[in-house]
Design a protein around this motif. Sequence first.
Motif, PDB file in Angstrom:
ATOM      1  N   ASP A 286     -18.629  52.257  23.886  1.00 50.67           N
ATOM      2  CA  ASP A 286     -18.719  53.235  23.562  1.00 50.67           C
ATOM      3  C   ASP A 286     -18.242  53.801  22.262  1.00 50.67           C
ATOM      4  O   ASP A 286     -18.404  54.816  21.774  1.00 50.67           O
ATOM      5  N   HIS A 287     -16.911  53.031  22.251  1.00 50.20           N
ATOM      6  CA  HIS A 287     -16.183  53.376  20.937  1.00 50.20           C
ATOM      7  C   HIS A 287     -15.746  52.561  19.766  1.00 50.20           C
ATOM      8  O   HIS A 287     -14.653  51.485  19.751  1.00 50.20           O
ATOM      9  N   PRO A 288     -17.121  51.996  19.118  1.00 55.10           N
ATOM     10  CA  PRO A 288     -16.932  51.021  18.060  1.00 55.10           C
ATOM     11  C   PRO A 288     -16.048  50.773  17.133  1.00 55.10           C
ATOM     12  O   PRO A 288     -15.742  51.857  16.968  1.00 55.10           O
ATOM     13  N   VAL A 289     -15.181  49.824  16.243  1.00 54.05           N
ATOM     14  CA  VAL A 289     -14.596  49.716  15.401  1.00 54.05           C
ATOM     15  C   VAL A 289     -14.197  48.635  14.257  1.00 54.05           C
ATOM     16  O   VAL A 289     -14.962  47.874  14.757  1.00 54.05           O
ATOM     17  N   ASP A 290     -14.474  48.642  13.188  1.00 53.35           N
ATOM     18  CA  ASP A 290     -13.964  48.080  12.598  1.00 53.35           C
ATOM     19  C   ASP A 290     -12.689  46.773  12.106  1.00 53.35           C
ATOM     20  O   ASP A 290     -12.879  45.855  12.164  1.00 53.35           O
ATOM     21  N   ALA A 291     -11.903  47.721  12.861  1.00 53.00           N
ATOM     22  CA  ALA A 291     -10.880  47.082  12.340  1.00 53.00           C
ATOM     23  C   ALA A 291      -9.578  47.466  13.546  1.00 53.00           C
ATOM     24  O   ALA A 291      -9.611  48.249  14.100  1.00 53.00           O
ATOM     25  N   VAL A 292      -8.290  46.420  14.202  1.00 52.63           N
ATOM     26  CA  VAL A 292      -7.654  46.753  15.432  1.00 52.63           C
ATOM     27  C   VAL A 292      -6.077  46.423  14.682  1.00 52.63           C
ATOM     28  O   VAL A 292      -5.701  45.275  13.407  1.00 52.63           O
ATOM     29  N   VAL A 293      -5.699  47.409  14.550  1.00 49.76           N
ATOM     30  CA  VAL A 293      -3.898  47.688  14.608  1.00 49.76           C
ATOM     31  C   VAL A 293      -3.276  47.327  15.426  1.00 49.76           C
ATOM     32  O   VAL A 293      -3.426  47.589  16.304  1.00 49.76           O
ATOM     33  N   ASP A 294      -2.010  45.957  15.804  1.00 46.85           N
ATOM     34  CA  ASP A 294      -1.565  46.291  16.151  1.00 46.85           C
ATOM     35  C   ASP A 294       0.408  46.147  16.562  1.00 46.85           C
ATOM     36  O   ASP A 294       0.571  45.231  15.362  1.00 46.85           O
ATOM     37  N   PHE A 295       0.893  46.661  16.937  1.00 45.77           N
ATOM     38  CA  PHE A 295       1.988  47.293  17.037  1.00 45.77           C
ATOM     39  C   PHE A 295       2.738  47.279  18.476  1.00 45.77           C
ATOM     40  O   PHE A 295       3.396  48.065  18.477  1.00 45.77           O
ATOM     41  N   SER A 296       1.924  46.454  19.330  1.00 47.84           N
ATOM     42  CA  SER A 296       2.586  46.911  20.472  1.00 47.84           C
ATOM     43  C   SER A 296       3.341  45.310  21.255  1.00 47.84           C
ATOM     44  O   SER A 296       4.957  46.013  20.973  1.00 47.84           O
TER      45      SER A 296
END
Length: 265
Positions: free
Chosen positions: A64-74
């Motif tokens: 439902d909410h596609p993205v090109d990239a993920v940034v992880d600060f978790s």
Amino acid sequence: MLKVGLMGYGKAGQAVARVLAEDPRYELCWVFRHRACAETTVEGHPHIPVRSMQSTDLDQWLNDHPVDAVVDFSNAEAVRWYGEQIKVRQIMLVTAISSYSDAQLDDLKTLGKATRVLCSPNITLGINFLLMAAKLLRGIAPFADVEVVEQHFREKPEVSGTAQKLAQSLNLEDEKVTSLRVGGIVGHHEVIFGFPHQTVRLIHDSIRREAFGTGAAYALQELSHCSTGFYTFDDLLLSSIRAQLLRESASDLPTGGQTAASSSR
């Protein structure tokens, strides 16, 4: 414009969200936080949802909410939650986690066979330039005494992952790293080279956590030009430096359509 999702919404994650939300090169589409929370939005950006990892079906969410990239600060465990979706959808990943185990790093390297992955324990541009400069000076002067000093806010329990990386890259023993925990220091790293008649100090200070956001934005931009693979910040920085040197070299060539070599024939 790259569509980006953010994992992690602690103090660093909130700063990164502010930077990415205001960068015209990117569209920050959503944020996930590790702990349970009431659904909310990014401060100042009510159209960007903040959701809990624990209460979301990621597969359906990405449909439902596609993205090109993920940034992880978790945190180091989060990659187990999103890793398979990153792989099958070939979503670009920029992760700034400093506490990955060897097994988790191996998993990320395997992930790099399917998509583009950037992994850096400290993603600020300045600290990575410091790291490169320190390694260069260490190679030029292996006889120098070298010490690493890191300072952070008093609640930070572990030795800085950045300091550990600095020590490892300079072939230093653990006792060559000094850690101080005082007040609200965001992050201070210093590499001290002691020569017989001079001292060189390479220093980086993170003044605000937004520095992580500008580093993530730089990493996204550079990684988008790379082919599938696993990268460190060094890889991206070296590529930028080579391109800069080539541009400067080209600008030094004689004008008139001929190089010095060809015009001398």
